[in-house]
Design a protein around this motif. Structure first.
Motif, mmCIF file in Angstrom:
data_model
loop_
_atom_site.group_PDB
_atom_site.id
_atom_site.type_symbol
_atom_site.label_atom_id
_atom_site.label_comp_id
_atom_site.label_asym_id
_atom_site.label_seq_id
_atom_site.Cartn_x
_atom_site.Cartn_y
_atom_site.Cartn_z
ATOM 1 N N ARG A 1 1.127 -1.493 -0.189
ATOM 2 C CA ARG A 1 0.229 0.431 0.167
ATOM 3 C C ARG A 1 0.936 1.263 0.229
ATOM 4 N NH1 ARG A 1 -3.024 -3.264 3.913
ATOM 5 N NH2 ARG A 1 -2.091 -2.192 5.457
ATOM 6 N N CYS B 1 6.557 7.056 -3.052
ATOM 7 C CA CYS B 1 5.914 8.076 -3.642
ATOM 8 C C CYS B 1 6.288 9.865 -3.082
ATOM 9 C CB CYS B 1 5.050 8.232 -2.465
ATOM 10 S SG CYS B 1 5.053 8.224 -0.939
ATOM 11 N N ALA C 1 3.633 9.867 -14.524
ATOM 12 C CA ALA C 1 2.721 9.707 -12.885
ATOM 13 C C ALA C 1 1.330 10.205 -13.470
ATOM 14 C CB ALA C 1 3.180 10.111 -11.988
ATOM 15 N N PRO D 1 -0.120 14.563 -8.739
ATOM 16 C CA PRO D 1 -0.186 13.407 -7.919
ATOM 17 C C PRO D 1 -1.593 13.791 -6.868
ATOM 18 C CG PRO D 1 1.192 15.274 -7.372
ATOM 19 C CD PRO D 1 1.242 15.209 -8.668
ATOM 20 N N ARG D 2 -2.012 12.429 -6.423
ATOM 21 C CA ARG D 2 -3.374 12.957 -5.901
ATOM 22 C C ARG D 2 -3.466 12.972 -5.124
ATOM 23 N NH1 ARG D 2 -6.799 14.499 -10.108
ATOM 24 N NH2 ARG D 2 -6.188 13.294 -11.844
ATOM 25 N N SER D 3 -1.958 12.313 -3.752
ATOM 26 C CA SER D 3 -1.844 12.276 -2.596
ATOM 27 C C SER D 3 -0.681 12.290 -2.121
ATOM 28 C CB SER D 3 -3.124 11.304 -1.843
ATOM 29 O OG SER D 3 -1.954 10.461 -2.425
ATOM 30 N N SER E 1 0.991 8.966 -3.602
ATOM 31 C CA SER E 1 1.418 8.555 -5.179
ATOM 32 C C SER E 1 2.401 9.025 -5.505
ATOM 33 C CB SER E 1 -0.222 9.739 -5.669
ATOM 34 O OG SER E 1 0.185 11.211 -5.551
ATOM 35 N N SER E 2 2.375 8.273 -7.250
ATOM 36 C CA SER E 2 3.914 8.569 -8.204
ATOM 37 C C SER E 2 3.592 10.124 -8.082
ATOM 38 C CB SER E 2 3.754 7.382 -8.652
ATOM 39 O OG SER E 2 4.788 6.245 -7.477
ATOM 40 N N TYR E 3 4.552 10.329 -9.275
ATOM 41 C CA TYR E 3 4.277 12.262 -9.365
ATOM 42 C C TYR E 3 5.634 12.425 -10.896
ATOM 43 C CZ TYR E 3 9.278 13.230 -7.222
ATOM 44 O OH TYR E 3 9.980 12.774 -6.563
#
Length: 294
Positions: free
Chosen positions: A139, A143, A228, A231-233, A236-238
């Motif tokens: 999980r 990131c 990527a 980034p959503r959070s 997450s990757s970016y």
């Protein structure tokens, strides 16, 4: 007579070297500008997507650098947000509270930390990402958050040292005025010393911002990828501009794609300049407020 000649020689040498430095910078910027002219425009950032749709997240940009630009801003904000409070607090401790032996010991440790290559910091962050990936059953992995933490660890010595030096350089007459009037040590630090040393502290913060925005070795190992998206959070990757420039320069297929790499270089330089101006304006505002209170 000899002294006047020496002073003139030093003055001429200083102006000559300053002119050479300015000329090198102008040539460098001009070279980037000339090679990026074919790609400069809104298409470089947003591609074929309408700018409003990209800014509102209604459409993903595939052929522009919008996601890389957004990822760079999030990365810089996260890294400086982690490094600045810790670094300033540690610098205040070294300058105002630490004993001479503790100051020498911690000073040596921070100087040693400042000399660690960025790839080693990236490998350390990568090891943490692998540990978390196995600990939390996939999980959590490489990131944005781990990259920001690694960069914060990388720039922390600069913030600490600049804060310590700025506080120690406050004149003794100013340093002793507030305690003589009955102020506590904490009140003296918060209301007198830190405002007076703010210019030096912000200089270290600006150096940290620039290092966070341009470093590639750390982010390559801790979460950056080529496609990527925004980034959503933090988990997450970016994408990031330094990695985009590296990726384009090493794998471009035609002159137009290389031109976009030069354009990304200009955008990265402009982003750093804007961040520096923002930090400088904040420093000026805080300085004026502190002087007004005094």
């Amino acid at each position: 007579m000899i002294r006047n000649i020496t002073e003139r020689t030093v003055l001429v040498l200083s102006w000559t070297l300053t002119g050479i430095l300015c000329a090198v910078v102008l040539v460098f910027v001009g070279y980037l500008l000339i090679n990026s002219l074919p790609s400069l425009g809104m298409e470089l950032i947003f591609g074929a997507v309408p700018p409003l749709d990209a800014l509102l997240g209604r459409a993903r940009v595939f052929d522009g650098i919008f996601a890389a630009l957004a990822g760079t801003l999030f990365l810089v904000a996260g890294a400086t947000g982690l490094a600045v409070p810790t670094g300033v607090a540690a610098g205040i401790y070294l300058a105002e509270y630490a004993s001479p032996s503790i100051k020498r010991l911690l000073g040596f440790f921070f100087d040693l930390l400042a000399g660690i290559p960025s790839i080693v910091i990236g490998l350390f962050g990568f090891s943490i990402a692998i540990f978390l990936h196995h600990r939390f059953s996939g999980r959590i992995g490489p990131c944005l958050l781990i990259s920001a933490m690694s960069l914060a660890f990388l720039v922390l010595p600069y913030v600490i040292r600049s804060t310590q030096v700025a506080l120690e350089n406050v004149p003794a007459t100013i340093r002793k005025t507030a305690p003589a009037l009955g102020a506590t040590r904490l009140q003296n630090i918060v209301h007198v010393l830190v405002p007076r040393a703010l210019a030096g502290i912000v200089s270290g913060i600006m150096l940290a911002i620039g290092r966070c925005a341009e470093d590639t070795a750390v982010i390559m190992l801790t979460g950056v990828v080529a496609t990527a998206g925004v980034p959503r959070s933090p988990l997450s990757s970016y994408e990031a501009l330094p990695f985009y420039i590296y990726y384009i320069s090493s794998q471009y297929t035609d002159p137009a794609e290389l031109s976009r790499g030069y354009g990304a270089c200009l955008i990265l330089m402009a982003t750093c300049a804007l961040l520096f101006m923002l930090a400088y304006s904040i420093q000026r505002s805080l300085t004026y407020r502190s002087l007004f209170r005094l």
